[in-house]
Scaffold this motif. Structure first.
Motif, short mmCIF file in Angstrom:
data_model
loop_
_atom_site.label_atom_id
_atom_site.label_comp_id
_atom_site.label_asym_id
_atom_site.label_seq_id
_atom_site.Cartn_x
_atom_site.Cartn_y
_atom_site.Cartn_z
N GLN A 5 -2.06 -7.71 11.65
CA GLN A 5 -0.65 -7.88 11.34
C GLN A 5 -0.52 -8.58 9.99
O GLN A 5 -1.19 -9.56 9.73
N VAL A 6 0.35 -8.04 9.15
CA VAL A 6 0.63 -8.63 7.85
C VAL A 6 2.06 -9.14 7.93
O VAL A 6 3.00 -8.36 8.04
N SER A 7 2.22 -10.45 7.91
CA SER A 7 3.56 -11.01 8.02
C SER A 7 4.10 -11.38 6.65
O SER A 7 3.36 -11.49 5.68
N ASN A 41 -6.78 3.09 -8.55
CA ASN A 41 -5.69 3.85 -9.14
C ASN A 41 -4.51 3.07 -9.69
O ASN A 41 -3.61 3.68 -10.27
N PHE A 42 -4.46 1.77 -9.51
CA PHE A 42 -3.29 1.02 -9.95
C PHE A 42 -3.68 -0.08 -10.93
O PHE A 42 -4.73 -0.71 -10.79
N LEU A 43 -2.81 -0.30 -11.92
CA LEU A 43 -3.04 -1.36 -12.90
C LEU A 43 -2.33 -2.66 -12.55
O LEU A 43 -2.67 -3.71 -13.08
N SER A 44 -1.35 -2.57 -11.65
CA SER A 44 -0.61 -3.79 -11.30
C SER A 44 -0.25 -3.80 -9.82
O SER A 44 -0.11 -2.76 -9.19
N VAL A 45 -0.09 -5.01 -9.32
CA VAL A 45 0.33 -5.19 -7.93
C VAL A 45 1.76 -4.67 -7.74
O VAL A 45 2.06 -4.04 -6.72
N SER A 46 2.59 -4.88 -8.74
CA SER A 46 3.99 -4.45 -8.60
C SER A 46 4.10 -2.93 -8.46
O SER A 46 4.90 -2.43 -7.67
N GLY A 53 6.03 1.06 -0.90
CA GLY A 53 7.27 0.56 -0.31
C GLY A 53 7.15 -0.82 0.28
O GLY A 53 7.79 -1.14 1.29
N LEU A 54 6.32 -1.67 -0.33
CA LEU A 54 6.10 -3.03 0.13
C LEU A 54 6.71 -4.02 -0.85
O LEU A 54 6.89 -3.69 -2.02
N SER A 55 6.95 -5.22 -0.39
CA SER A 55 7.29 -6.28 -1.33
C SER A 55 5.99 -6.67 -2.04
O SER A 55 4.89 -6.38 -1.55
N GLU A 56 6.10 -7.30 -3.20
CA GLU A 56 4.89 -7.72 -3.91
C GLU A 56 4.07 -8.71 -3.08
O GLU A 56 2.85 -8.68 -3.09
N CYS A 57 4.77 -9.54 -2.34
CA CYS A 57 4.10 -10.52 -1.49
C CYS A 57 3.25 -9.83 -0.42
O CYS A 57 2.08 -10.18 -0.22
N ILE A 60 0.20 -8.12 -1.98
CA ILE A 60 -0.88 -9.07 -2.28
C ILE A 60 -1.67 -9.36 -1.01
O ILE A 60 -2.90 -9.43 -1.03
N LYS A 61 -0.98 -9.51 0.12
CA LYS A 61 -1.67 -9.74 1.39
C LYS A 61 -2.52 -8.55 1.79
O LYS A 61 -3.66 -8.69 2.23
#
Length: 79
Positions: A5-7, A41-46, A53-57, A60-61
């Motif tokens: 679970q990712v809260s 495939n990605f250069l940034s977390v954002s 479709g996730l928040s940046e927080c 990161i988790k």
């Protein structure tokens, strides 16, 4: 246990109060696939967060847990 679970992060929860107090459940396999997708495939977390479709927080988790799963798997392969 096959699911993790990712809260929501504390800061995000404080901003949104209780309207977004949800947990998402992702299989270990999916977490590992998402981490490898981020790594390759990605250069940034954002951008990764936007794509899934996730928040940046939460992104990161997911990345952190995926990295730990890969480290654990590769450590066991080397022993």
């Amino acid at each position: 246990m096959n699911d993790i679970q990712v809260s929501a992060c504390t800061e995000e929860f404080k901003r949104t109060k209780s309207k977004n107090n949800m947990k998402i459940t992702i299989s270990r396999r999916m977490l590992l696939q998402m981490y490898l997708d981020y790594f390759n495939n990605f250069l940034s977390v954002s951008r990764f967060a936007e794509y899934y479709g996730l928040s940046e927080c939460k992104a990161i988790k997911v990345i952190s847990i995926g990295r730990e799963l890969l480290d654990t798997a590769t450590t066991s392969w080397n022993n």
